[in-house]
Enzyme design. Structure first.
Site, PDB file in Angstrom:
ATOM      1  N   HIS A  79      -3.590  -3.037  -8.743  1.00 55.83           N
ATOM      2  CA  HIS A  79      -5.275  -3.505  -8.206  1.00 55.83           C
ATOM      3  C   HIS A  79      -5.477  -3.327  -9.502  1.00 55.83           C
ATOM      4  CE1 HIS A  79      -7.469  -3.382  -4.847  1.00 55.83           C
ATOM      5  NE2 HIS A  79      -7.923  -4.271  -5.480  1.00 55.83           N
ATOM      6  N   ASP A 134      -6.261   1.629  -7.881  1.00 53.06           N
ATOM      7  CA  ASP A 134      -4.642   1.828  -7.649  1.00 53.06           C
ATOM      8  C   ASP A 134      -3.896   1.687  -8.299  1.00 53.06           C
ATOM      9  OD1 ASP A 134      -7.104  -0.053  -6.347  1.00 53.06           O
ATOM     10  OD2 ASP A 134      -5.443   0.395  -4.535  1.00 53.06           O
ATOM     11  N   GLU A 185       0.860  -1.027   0.068  1.00 59.20           N
ATOM     12  CA  GLU A 185       0.148   0.284  -0.212  1.00 59.20           C
ATOM     13  C   GLU A 185       0.736   1.102  -0.303  1.00 59.20           C
ATOM     14  OE1 GLU A 185      -3.053   0.517  -0.090  1.00 59.20           O
ATOM     15  OE2 GLU A 185      -4.026  -1.494  -0.030  1.00 59.20           O
TER      16      GLU A 185
END
Length: 155
Positions: free
Chosen positions: A128, A138, A88
């Site tokens: 993603h 994303d 992330e």
């Protein structure tokens, strides 16, 4: 799989606000509840890397419903939580550029993971949005894939 955390309506205005936001995201990605979401790593705006889930021992729930061509298996795969590590990036790559420190940290972390897990092939480094097209967006339109790959393969 490279993700972004998303941002509140008003992005953090200064370094202390980004740090508070990073801590709240880490807590959210580590919380075990009925809506359990997780990732293996989080990279903050200053380039600091936090391991949230041990990739050697645990699956993280970052991919959700997903399906994409798996270049390593040479077939369509549909359970990317089991197949991939989740990283992330703090921010939203559709609204804000990532920091140079984030790109540097992402390249360093990815190189390290490729050394630790030789099955990670460069063609299998995906966003993603590539494993959940139309559902996820994303790391985002502002993610500079060329900059990332140049950093990943520099000598």
């Amino acid at each position: 799989i490279i993700h972004h955390t998303g941002l509140p309506d008003a992005p953090p205005a200064d370094a202390p606000a980004w740090q508070r936001f990073a801590l709240s995201i880490s807590a959210w990605l580590s919380k075990k509840d009925d809506a359990y979401l997780s990732a293996h790593f989080q990279i903050n705006r200053d380039g600091s890397i936090f391991q949230l889930v041990d990739p050697a021992t645990h699956e993280a729930f970052h991919a959700g419903k997903s399906e994409a061509w798996n270049p390593c298996a040479r077939k369509i795969s549909d359970d990317w939580n089991r197949l991939a590590l989740g990283i992330e990036l703090l921010g939203d790559g559709n609204r804000l550029d990532y920091s140079p420190e984030q790109y540097e940290a992402l390249a360093w972390l990815t190189r390290d993971l490729m050394r630790r897990f030789p099955s990670i092939h460069p063609q299998a480094i995906l966003g993603h949005e590539q494993i959940a097209p139309g559902r996820k967006f994303d790391p985002g339109a502002r993610f500079d894939w060329l900059l990332f790959f140049r950093g990943l393969f520099r000598d």
